[in-house]
Design a protein around this motif. Sequence first.
Motif, PDB file in Angstrom:
ATOM      1  N   ILE A   1       0.840  -1.208   0.000  1.00  0.00           N
ATOM      2  CA  ILE A   1       0.000   0.000   0.000  1.00  0.00           C
ATOM      3  C   ILE A   1       0.872   1.254   0.000  1.00  0.00           C
ATOM      4  N   PHE A   2       1.907   1.242   0.827  1.00  0.00           N
ATOM      5  CA  PHE A   2       2.817   2.384   0.917  1.00  0.00           C
ATOM      6  C   PHE A   2       3.466   2.661  -0.444  1.00  0.00           C
ATOM      7  N   GLU A   3       3.969   1.601  -1.087  1.00  0.00           N
ATOM      8  CA  GLU A   3       4.638   1.764  -2.380  1.00  0.00           C
ATOM      9  C   GLU A   3       3.668   2.247  -3.450  1.00  0.00           C
ATOM     10  N   SER A   4       2.442   1.740  -3.417  1.00  0.00           N
ATOM     11  CA  SER A   4       1.443   2.143  -4.411  1.00  0.00           C
ATOM     12  C   SER A   4       1.134   3.632  -4.305  1.00  0.00           C
TER      13      SER A   4
ATOM     14  N   LEU B   1      -4.279   4.129  -4.562  1.00  0.00           N
ATOM     15  CA  LEU B   1      -4.223   2.747  -4.090  1.00  0.00           C
ATOM     16  C   LEU B   1      -4.562   1.835  -5.267  1.00  0.00           C
ATOM     17  N   GLU B   2      -3.543   1.224  -5.865  1.00  0.00           N
ATOM     18  CA  GLU B   2      -3.751   0.299  -6.974  1.00  0.00           C
ATOM     19  C   GLU B   2      -4.080  -1.081  -6.396  1.00  0.00           C
ATOM     20  N   GLU B   3      -5.355  -1.341  -6.236  1.00  0.00           N
ATOM     21  CA  GLU B   3      -5.781  -2.521  -5.493  1.00  0.00           C
ATOM     22  C   GLU B   3      -5.308  -3.831  -6.107  1.00  0.00           C
ATOM     23  N   ALA B   4      -5.375  -3.949  -7.438  1.00  0.00           N
ATOM     24  CA  ALA B   4      -4.943  -5.188  -8.081  1.00  0.00           C
ATOM     25  C   ALA B   4      -3.460  -5.450  -7.844  1.00  0.00           C
ATOM     26  N   LYS B   5      -2.654  -4.410  -7.977  1.00  0.00           N
ATOM     27  CA  LYS B   5      -1.211  -4.540  -7.779  1.00  0.00           C
ATOM     28  C   LYS B   5      -0.880  -4.826  -6.317  1.00  0.00           C
TER      29      LYS B   5
ATOM     30  N   GLU C   1      -4.357   2.616 -13.489  1.00  0.00           N
ATOM     31  CA  GLU C   1      -4.359   3.903 -12.811  1.00  0.00           C
ATOM     32  C   GLU C   1      -3.266   4.820 -13.357  1.00  0.00           C
ATOM     33  N   LYS C   2      -3.555   6.105 -13.400  1.00  0.00           N
ATOM     34  CA  LYS C   2      -2.572   7.109 -13.779  1.00  0.00           C
ATOM     35  C   LYS C   2      -2.094   7.844 -12.529  1.00  0.00           C
ATOM     36  N   LYS C   3      -0.861   8.279 -12.564  1.00  0.00           N
ATOM     37  CA  LYS C   3      -0.326   9.009 -11.421  1.00  0.00           C
ATOM     38  C   LYS C   3      -1.102  10.310 -11.224  1.00  0.00           C
TER      39      LYS C   3
END
Length: 325
Positions: free
Chosen positions: A263-266, A273-277, A308-310
């Motif tokens: 979560i932190f890295e995402s 929050l990229e849930e799939a990743k 997701e886009k930044k």
Amino acid sequence: MEQSMKPSEKLEQVEIKVKVRRFNQERGQYWQEYKLVVDRFTQMTEVLRRIKSEQDPTLAYRASCHMAVCGSCAMKLNNEPRLACKTLALDLVRKYNTNEIVVEPMDFFKVEKDLIVDMEDFYSRMYKVKPRLYPAKEVVENKAEQRLTPEDQKELWKFAQCIWCGLCVSSCPAVRIDKEFLGPAAHAKGYRFLADPRDTLYEERLKVLIDSSWRCTYCYQCFNVCPRDVEPVTTIKKTRAHTKFLKQKSEVAETGEKHVKAIFESIRNTGKLEEAKVYLTTYGLVTSIRDMLYTMRNGKTQLALIKEKKVNEIGQIQKLMGEKE
């Protein structure tokens, strides 16, 4: 200065109907209704006392201090886990806009009779965390003195207020589905000693508390129902922060740490929050493929494939997270 009350408020008396869910071994579960007049001072423990002494001596319930200190009178009032002594009858009447008050025993626990439940399982969970201070040998032998700083006292005081009423456990969904989860009350008591610098069982407490702390579902029901504002869920969060100090971690604890890091890295990399990743990083490829097949069968695959886009100015988010400029 006290606010002046209207004469009608001082003399207010209301007839209420108390509907009690009763139980005994011979008859099983059944409902029984009682009527009585209450005023603005009448606690629900007083309501039950009057029913038992004036109408039905067979009604069984627990109550002791009548001051929200002992925790004996924990039960459900209009489907809310509460202490009966801390609840005024007319407050329930006003809140629910009805003169009928439904009284039931706490959920989760086995009912012994009427409003009395078996607390043995609750106590066994509490005793697993060794709920007392174990000071150094030198202190016990009066050869040394160990003081608590104001800062440490401030950290511990709130969590020391648990009165073992069981309301948080009765409302917790995690204890129903996971026998390895100690429950919110045990974590509140366990962290109170885990964070106490005078205690000597730090490593032993860690082994008991860490795995269980990662089994909490963070539903915040314990936060909502605690009559002493102990906030057991806060102690679970604080306990998780000690995972890094545990030498041998369970699979549950390791998975929890992976999840937090993912979560932190995402958020650091995308601001989202990229849930799939996050799921893939936490549970690995095999488990993710298995669960992907499940989502496909339920028509939810498109949610997992969203790219997701930044966010704009991601550097500001990274700065807030402690990244160097």
